[in-house]
Each structure stands twice: as C-alpha cells, then as structure tokens.
Design a protein around this motif. Structure first.
Motif, PDB file in Angstrom:
ATOM      1  N   ARG A  13       0.848  -1.212   0.000  1.00  0.00           N
ATOM      2  CA  ARG A  13       0.000   0.000   0.000  1.00  0.00           C
ATOM      3  C   ARG A  13       0.876   1.252   0.000  1.00  0.00           C
ATOM      4  O   ARG A  13       0.575   2.231  -0.677  1.00  0.00           O
ATOM      5  N   PHE A  14       1.967   1.227   0.763  1.00  0.00           N
ATOM      6  CA  PHE A  14       2.900   2.352   0.774  1.00  0.00           C
ATOM      7  C   PHE A  14       3.500   2.555  -0.620  1.00  0.00           C
ATOM      8  O   PHE A  14       3.564   3.672  -1.133  1.00  0.00           O
ATOM      9  N   LEU A  15       3.934   1.465  -1.232  1.00  0.00           N
ATOM     10  CA  LEU A  15       4.491   1.536  -2.584  1.00  0.00           C
ATOM     11  C   LEU A  15       3.466   2.105  -3.561  1.00  0.00           C
ATOM     12  O   LEU A  15       3.795   2.934  -4.414  1.00  0.00           O
ATOM     13  N   GLU A  16       2.231   1.679  -3.420  1.00  0.00           N
ATOM     14  CA  GLU A  16       1.164   2.183  -4.291  1.00  0.00           C
ATOM     15  C   GLU A  16       1.014   3.701  -4.150  1.00  0.00           C
ATOM     16  O   GLU A  16       0.897   4.414  -5.144  1.00  0.00           O
ATOM     17  N   ARG A  17       1.025   4.228  -2.926  1.00  0.00           N
ATOM     18  CA  ARG A  17       0.897   5.672  -2.703  1.00  0.00           C
ATOM     19  C   ARG A  17       2.075   6.432  -3.323  1.00  0.00           C
ATOM     20  O   ARG A  17       1.905   7.472  -3.947  1.00  0.00           O
ATOM     21  N   VAL A  18       3.264   5.896  -3.163  1.00  0.00           N
ATOM     22  CA  VAL A  18       4.458   6.537  -3.739  1.00  0.00           C
ATOM     23  C   VAL A  18       4.347   6.563  -5.262  1.00  0.00           C
ATOM     24  O   VAL A  18       4.597   7.579  -5.912  1.00  0.00           O
ATOM     25  N   GLN A  19       3.949   5.465  -5.849  1.00  0.00           N
ATOM     26  CA  GLN A  19       3.842   5.396  -7.299  1.00  0.00           C
ATOM     27  C   GLN A  19       2.724   6.301  -7.830  1.00  0.00           C
ATOM     28  O   GLN A  19       2.872   6.915  -8.884  1.00  0.00           O
ATOM     29  N   GLU A  20       1.614   6.395  -7.097  1.00  0.00           N
ATOM     30  CA  GLU A  20       0.539   7.305  -7.518  1.00  0.00           C
ATOM     31  C   GLU A  20       1.029   8.754  -7.481  1.00  0.00           C
ATOM     32  O   GLU A  20       0.733   9.543  -8.377  1.00  0.00           O
ATOM     33  N   ARG A  21       1.794   9.101  -6.445  1.00  0.00           N
ATOM     34  CA  ARG A  21       2.332  10.457  -6.364  1.00  0.00           C
ATOM     35  C   ARG A  21       3.300  10.712  -7.521  1.00  0.00           C
ATOM     36  O   ARG A  21       3.272  11.763  -8.152  1.00  0.00           O
ATOM     37  N   ASP A  22       4.147   9.720  -7.814  1.00  0.00           N
ATOM     38  CA  ASP A  22       5.079   9.864  -8.935  1.00  0.00           C
ATOM     39  C   ASP A  22       4.335   9.981 -10.258  1.00  0.00           C
ATOM     40  O   ASP A  22       4.715  10.778 -11.120  1.00  0.00           O
ATOM     41  N   THR A  26       4.468  13.032 -12.855  1.00  0.00           N
ATOM     42  CA  THR A  26       4.839  12.803 -14.254  1.00  0.00           C
ATOM     43  C   THR A  26       3.769  13.339 -15.192  1.00  0.00           C
ATOM     44  O   THR A  26       4.073  13.961 -16.207  1.00  0.00           O
ATOM     45  N   ARG A  27       2.506  13.126 -14.851  1.00  0.00           N
ATOM     46  CA  ARG A  27       1.412  13.654 -15.691  1.00  0.00           C
ATOM     47  C   ARG A  27       1.421  15.181 -15.703  1.00  0.00           C
ATOM     48  O   ARG A  27       1.137  15.797 -16.725  1.00  0.00           O
ATOM     49  N   ARG A  28       1.765  15.799 -14.577  1.00  0.00           N
ATOM     50  CA  ARG A  28       1.869  17.258 -14.520  1.00  0.00           C
ATOM     51  C   ARG A  28       3.013  17.735 -15.420  1.00  0.00           C
ATOM     52  O   ARG A  28       2.877  18.704 -16.147  1.00  0.00           O
ATOM     53  N   TRP A  29       4.139  17.028 -15.386  1.00  0.00           N
ATOM     54  CA  TRP A  29       5.260  17.374 -16.247  1.00  0.00           C
ATOM     55  C   TRP A  29       4.870  17.250 -17.721  1.00  0.00           C
ATOM     56  O   TRP A  29       5.233  18.087 -18.543  1.00  0.00           O
ATOM     57  N   ILE A  30       4.133  16.197 -18.050  1.00  0.00           N
ATOM     58  CA  ILE A  30       3.687  16.002 -19.431  1.00  0.00           C
ATOM     59  C   ILE A  30       2.764  17.140 -19.854  1.00  0.00           C
ATOM     60  O   ILE A  30       2.908  17.697 -20.944  1.00  0.00           O
ATOM     61  N   ALA A  31       1.825  17.518 -18.990  1.00  0.00           N
ATOM     62  CA  ALA A  31       0.903  18.616 -19.309  1.00  0.00           C
ATOM     63  C   ALA A  31       1.664  19.925 -19.487  1.00  0.00           C
ATOM     64  O   ALA A  31       1.379  20.697 -20.417  1.00  0.00           O
TER      65      ALA A  31
END
Length: 112
Positions: A13-22, A26-31
C-alpha cells in the motif's frame, strides 16, 4: 528497537501511494511540456515570414549601406533591414557590395 515489522500488504500500500504520487507528478510534467510545445507552435505560426532580401547598414545610420544579402544569408549582420527585390536591385546598381557568401547579384540576375 522492537518496532513491529510492517506487513507485506502495508508495504505494498505504501508503494502504491508513492507510485501514484510519482505518476501524478509525471502527468503534470507532461501537461506542462504539452503547453510549452503548443506555445512554441503558436509562436512559429505567428512569426512573420523571413524577408527575401536584406541590406546591412553600419554603425552610422547616415553612412551608405554595406552589403546586400539574400534573406536567409548567415552572414547578414544584426543591423540588417528587410528590403524589397526592387530596393535590393537598386542598391546593387548604386554600388552597394553584394555578399560573397549568398551572392544576391546572382540570385537577382545582375552579374557584372
């Protein structure tokens, strides 16, 4: 020192939260990059067309022009100004030197 070891599920679950934040970052950088590219494309479309002929003037604006260039000549200086084909012909006929690199006299059909 005797902290309980997190369960495998808690770690996942911790890994999932970190990956969602990443992924959000990344989506913000793409936008942001898409916005920059769209602005660059608008700038390219809004750019006025390059002049076909240029005349180099010197530091003294009252002095005669120095050279005539084809519009995309890499030797044209910062003090070049756009002119019409007729003005370029007239300048060459009046004795303004033709650039040796782009040879506007050849392009205009005015060889000596």
């Amino acid at each position: 020192m005797n902290d309980p070891v997190p369960s495998r599920l808690a770690l996942l679950r911790f890994l999932e939260r970190v990956q969602e934040r990443d992924l959000t970052r990344t989506r913000r950088w793409i936008a942001d990059e898409e916005r920059r590219e769209a602005e660059r494309q608008r700038g390219l479309k809004a750019r006025p067309p390059a002049p076909q002929w240029l005349i180099d003037v010197g530091l003294n604006p009252k002095a005669p022009p120095l050279f005539v260039h084809v519009g995309d000549c890499w030797m044209a200086g910062k003090r070049s100004r756009a002119v019409s084909q007729e003005q370029a012909r007239r300048a060459l006929a009046d004795g303004v030197k033709a650039c040796r690199q782009c040879q506007p006299d050849t392009a205009l059909g005015m060889l000596d």
